[in-house]
Design a protein around this motif. Sequence first.
Motif, short mmCIF file in Angstrom:
data_model
loop_
_atom_site.label_atom_id
_atom_site.label_comp_id
_atom_site.label_asym_id
_atom_site.label_seq_id
_atom_site.Cartn_x
_atom_site.Cartn_y
_atom_site.Cartn_z
N ARG A 59 2.22 -7.41 -6.52
CA ARG A 59 1.29 -7.35 -5.33
C ARG A 59 2.14 -7.98 -3.98
NH1 ARG A 59 -0.79 -11.24 -8.33
NH2 ARG A 59 -0.78 -13.41 -7.54
N ALA A 60 3.12 -8.72 -4.43
CA ALA A 60 4.04 -9.36 -3.45
C ALA A 60 4.92 -8.34 -2.78
CB ALA A 60 4.71 -10.42 -3.81
N ILE A 61 5.16 -7.20 -3.32
CA ILE A 61 6.39 -6.31 -2.70
C ILE A 61 5.68 -5.48 -1.65
CG2 ILE A 61 7.68 -4.34 -3.41
CD1 ILE A 61 8.03 -5.99 -6.39
N VAL A 62 6.18 -5.11 -0.56
CA VAL A 62 5.56 -4.36 0.26
C VAL A 62 5.58 -2.91 0.24
CG1 VAL A 62 5.51 -3.83 2.78
CG2 VAL A 62 5.87 -6.05 2.14
N ALA A 63 6.81 -2.59 -0.28
CA ALA A 63 7.02 -0.85 -0.55
C ALA A 63 8.25 -0.76 -1.19
CB ALA A 63 6.97 -0.23 0.55
N ILE A 64 8.34 0.35 -2.11
CA ILE A 64 9.76 0.81 -2.38
C ILE A 64 10.37 1.60 -1.63
CG2 ILE A 64 10.77 1.89 -4.44
CD1 ILE A 64 8.42 1.10 -6.12
N GLY A 65 11.39 1.42 -1.32
CA GLY A 65 12.43 2.55 -0.58
C GLY A 65 13.20 3.42 -1.65
N SER A 66 13.08 4.65 -1.93
CA SER A 66 13.87 5.61 -2.95
C SER A 66 14.73 6.61 -2.31
CB SER A 66 12.87 6.10 -4.03
OG SER A 66 13.47 7.12 -4.68
N HIS A 67 16.06 6.48 -2.76
CA HIS A 67 16.77 7.54 -2.18
C HIS A 67 16.54 8.84 -2.90
CE1 HIS A 67 20.86 9.59 -2.47
NE2 HIS A 67 20.70 9.46 -0.85
N GLY A 68 16.55 8.49 -4.42
CA GLY A 68 16.54 9.76 -5.25
C GLY A 68 18.00 9.94 -5.53
N ALA A 73 5.13 6.33 -7.02
CA ALA A 73 4.10 5.63 -6.60
C ALA A 73 2.84 5.46 -7.50
CB ALA A 73 3.60 6.38 -5.42
N GLU A 74 2.77 6.47 -8.29
CA GLU A 74 1.64 6.39 -9.34
C GLU A 74 1.93 5.46 -10.61
OE1 GLU A 74 -1.90 7.42 -10.87
OE2 GLU A 74 -1.02 7.98 -8.91
N ARG A 75 3.22 5.60 -10.96
CA ARG A 75 3.64 4.89 -12.16
C ARG A 75 3.72 3.44 -11.93
NH1 ARG A 75 6.60 7.63 -17.02
NH2 ARG A 75 5.78 9.57 -16.92
N CYS A 76 4.38 2.97 -10.60
CA CYS A 76 4.48 1.51 -10.07
C CYS A 76 3.33 0.93 -9.40
CB CYS A 76 5.75 1.53 -9.29
SG CYS A 76 7.39 2.05 -10.01
N GLY A 77 2.33 1.79 -9.01
CA GLY A 77 1.26 1.19 -8.18
C GLY A 77 1.62 0.52 -6.96
N LEU A 78 2.72 1.12 -6.08
CA LEU A 78 3.13 0.69 -4.89
C LEU A 78 3.30 1.83 -4.00
CD1 LEU A 78 5.74 -1.99 -6.34
CD2 LEU A 78 3.63 -2.64 -4.94
N ILE A 113 12.79 8.22 13.06
CA ILE A 113 12.03 7.66 12.01
C ILE A 113 12.36 8.24 10.89
CG2 ILE A 113 9.84 6.58 11.04
CD1 ILE A 113 9.08 6.30 13.93
N LEU A 114 13.00 7.78 9.71
CA LEU A 114 13.22 8.45 8.47
C LEU A 114 12.44 8.43 7.37
CD1 LEU A 114 17.14 7.72 8.41
CD2 LEU A 114 15.79 9.63 9.51
N GLY A 115 12.24 9.07 6.59
CA GLY A 115 11.51 9.17 5.40
C GLY A 115 9.88 9.49 5.32
N ALA A 116 9.20 9.77 4.35
CA ALA A 116 7.77 9.93 4.52
C ALA A 116 7.21 8.71 3.52
CB ALA A 116 7.66 11.25 3.95
N LEU A 117 6.02 8.67 3.84
CA LEU A 117 5.37 7.43 2.98
C LEU A 117 4.58 8.02 1.97
CD1 LEU A 117 4.50 4.46 2.60
CD2 LEU A 117 2.63 5.06 4.31
N TYR A 118 4.49 7.43 0.84
CA TYR A 118 3.53 8.04 -0.38
C TYR A 118 2.76 6.80 -0.82
CZ TYR A 118 7.14 11.62 -0.52
OH TYR A 118 8.07 12.77 -0.09
N PRO A 119 1.70 6.83 -0.38
CA PRO A 119 0.77 5.58 -0.64
C PRO A 119 0.56 5.29 -2.04
CG PRO A 119 -0.42 7.07 0.99
CD PRO A 119 0.63 7.69 0.19
N ALA A 120 0.45 4.03 -2.57
CA ALA A 120 0.09 3.65 -3.76
C ALA A 120 -1.24 4.29 -4.39
CB ALA A 120 -0.10 2.02 -3.89
#
Length: 376
Positions: free
Chosen positions: A99-108, A132-137, A369-376
């Motif tokens: 819960r302390a992690i704000v978000a993951i940035g994934s290049h792929g 997002a589904e597997r990490c819950g972030l 602004i780069l990227g797209a957000l995939y909510p937890a």
Amino acid sequence: MSAPDSRAELFLGLISGTSADGIDAALVRFHGDGPHPRPELVCGRTFAWDCELRARLLALGQQAQALTLDEVGELDVRIGCAFASAADALIAAAGIARRAIVAIGSHGQTLRHRPQGEVPFTLQLGDAHVIAERCGLPVVADFRRRDVAAGGHGAPLVPAFHAATLHAPDEDRAVLNLGGIANLTLLPAHGTVRGFDTGPANGLMDAWCLRHTGQPFDADGAFAAQGRVDHALLTRLLAEPWFGAPPPKSTGRDQFHLDWVDAALAGDEAPADVQATLLVLTARTVADALRATQPRTRRVIVCGGGVHNPRLLAALAEALPEMRIESSAAHGLDPDFVEAMAFAWLAREHLARRPGNLPTVTGAAGPRILGALYPA
């Protein structure tokens, strides 16, 4: 004891580069507000690919295979699962509450990079929904395509992070990333930040080493040390028109692959001589590009896997005797995780609604602004 920094934020960055030699994962704490924070690597790890999956990625990068739509979809999910596993393993290793992690940035994982032509595109796989589904972030991903849509190359993107963390007001610097492809970030003391790919680095050397020794990379440059530079071959390789093209420019394993090397061979070269020649090709193309674009550079800060190849660093020092060559570790940035840290930073910039590209680097029509957000 100083008070804890209430502005510090934790982000997790994930990337697999052009060498596809593993998934780099970095948990980063950013201290301070704004786009120029002080990054602190809390934990960094590299996670090996499944052998079968890596072999497939390498074959695709060498353009040795064609894919059906079903295979692309399947590969996207499998890569996403691998990235999610890497993130989970890093969180466990760091002992940090999720819960302390704000978000993951994934290049792929880049499958194709074609930023020029009638229909420019770039394609990175690694389904962010799965992560997002597997990490819950929350996950920020797909960083490159907006820049390409704006007329840019979508690469390199890491120079914006270099500029935010390594600029100095008293000297011209360059940051050299030696991954599968070599790229430079130019950080003049005063003036415009620029960055571009210079050509092949570890990607070609790794592939040649694997073909002839069965080893995935040339540890300490030992294979290259067994050979001598073939200057006729080097001349033929340097005749590649791409090297003479002006920035902005970018490239990948889909351009510089073993078929490209094979086409330049006379047929009687010793494998170790070719390895030695590929090593010098990397140093020479970096040096030529740096002298052409920022000749008053005094310090070259090196990161990426190539920093562990002493023969490559020696070749760079020989090619650039007037410049100081040093690891990014001297500046508090672990050279193995600079790119993963950069994508943690890019996720932070996305959430703050700040541009993550540098148009002077990528050639895009403007900041985006780069990227797209995939909510937890």
